[in-house]
Design a protein around this motif. Structure first.
Motif, short mmCIF file in Angstrom:
data_model
loop_
_atom_site.label_atom_id
_atom_site.label_comp_id
_atom_site.label_asym_id
_atom_site.label_seq_id
_atom_site.Cartn_x
_atom_site.Cartn_y
_atom_site.Cartn_z
N ASN A 212 0.69 -1.25 -0.05
CA ASN A 212 0.30 0.09 -0.01
C ASN A 212 0.87 1.22 0.09
OD1 ASN A 212 -2.35 -1.58 0.18
ND2 ASN A 212 -2.69 -1.07 2.11
N ALA B 126 7.13 2.84 -6.81
CA ALA B 126 5.77 2.82 -6.63
C ALA B 126 5.34 1.53 -6.01
CB ALA B 126 5.10 2.88 -7.94
N ARG B 127 4.12 1.49 -5.64
CA ARG B 127 3.69 0.45 -4.69
C ARG B 127 3.66 -1.03 -5.39
NH1 ARG B 127 -2.46 2.23 -3.05
NH2 ARG B 127 -2.30 2.11 -5.26
N THR C 85 0.88 6.81 -0.86
CA THR C 85 0.63 7.38 -2.14
C THR C 85 0.52 6.78 -3.25
OG1 THR C 85 1.22 9.41 -3.55
CG2 THR C 85 2.88 8.30 -2.23
N MET C 86 -0.27 7.21 -4.46
CA MET C 86 -0.08 6.31 -5.71
C MET C 86 0.91 6.88 -6.66
SD MET C 86 -4.01 5.58 -6.29
CE MET C 86 -3.61 4.79 -7.72
N THR C 87 1.62 8.19 -6.18
CA THR C 87 2.49 8.98 -6.89
C THR C 87 4.05 8.44 -6.54
OG1 THR C 87 2.59 10.69 -5.16
CG2 THR C 87 0.76 10.89 -6.85
#
Length: 124
Positions: free
Chosen positions: A31, A52-53, A101-103
């Protein structure tokens, strides 16, 4: 809460390599975007790399681009920083950080959790 523990630092000669690891525990590792930062004595903490995740995207600071790589193993809750062609100016305490975060943030303020750091010294 997410607990982060870095390892793999040490003393290396210029031109050498090191692989840092950051083991996470607590909440769901996948996550979080995972970043690496570093801080040299008397300097601000600076961005090194972020992944990224799901590991699909990566961003590097210009100073390390082409020399460092970042990867993660979500099954092992671990993120890695492979550092090649090390220079004396890479000497610093290296920190991993987790951001919900997704960024791909390069700002230290975007991260929620931090490890204690591992010392990397590049010297002959």
């Amino acid at each position: 809460q997410v607990q982060l523990v870095e390892s793999g630092g040490g003393l290396v000669q210029p031109g050498g390599s090191l692989r840092l690891s950051c083991a996470a525990s607590g909440r769901t590792f996948s996550n979080y975007a995972m970043g690496w930062f570093r801080q040299a004595p008397g300097k601000e903490r600076e961005f090194v790399a972020v992944i990224a995740r799901r590991g699909s995207s990566i961003l590097f600071a210009d100073l390390v681009k082409g020399r460092f790589t970042i990867s993660r193993d979500n099954a092992k809750n671990t993120v890695y920083l492979q550092m090649n062609s090390l220079k004396p100016e890479d000497t610093a305490v290296y920190y991993c950080a987790a951001g919900a975060t997704m960024t791909l943030p390069s700002s230290k303020y975007a991260y929620d959790y931090w490890g204690q750091g591992t010392q990397v010294t590049v010297s002959s």
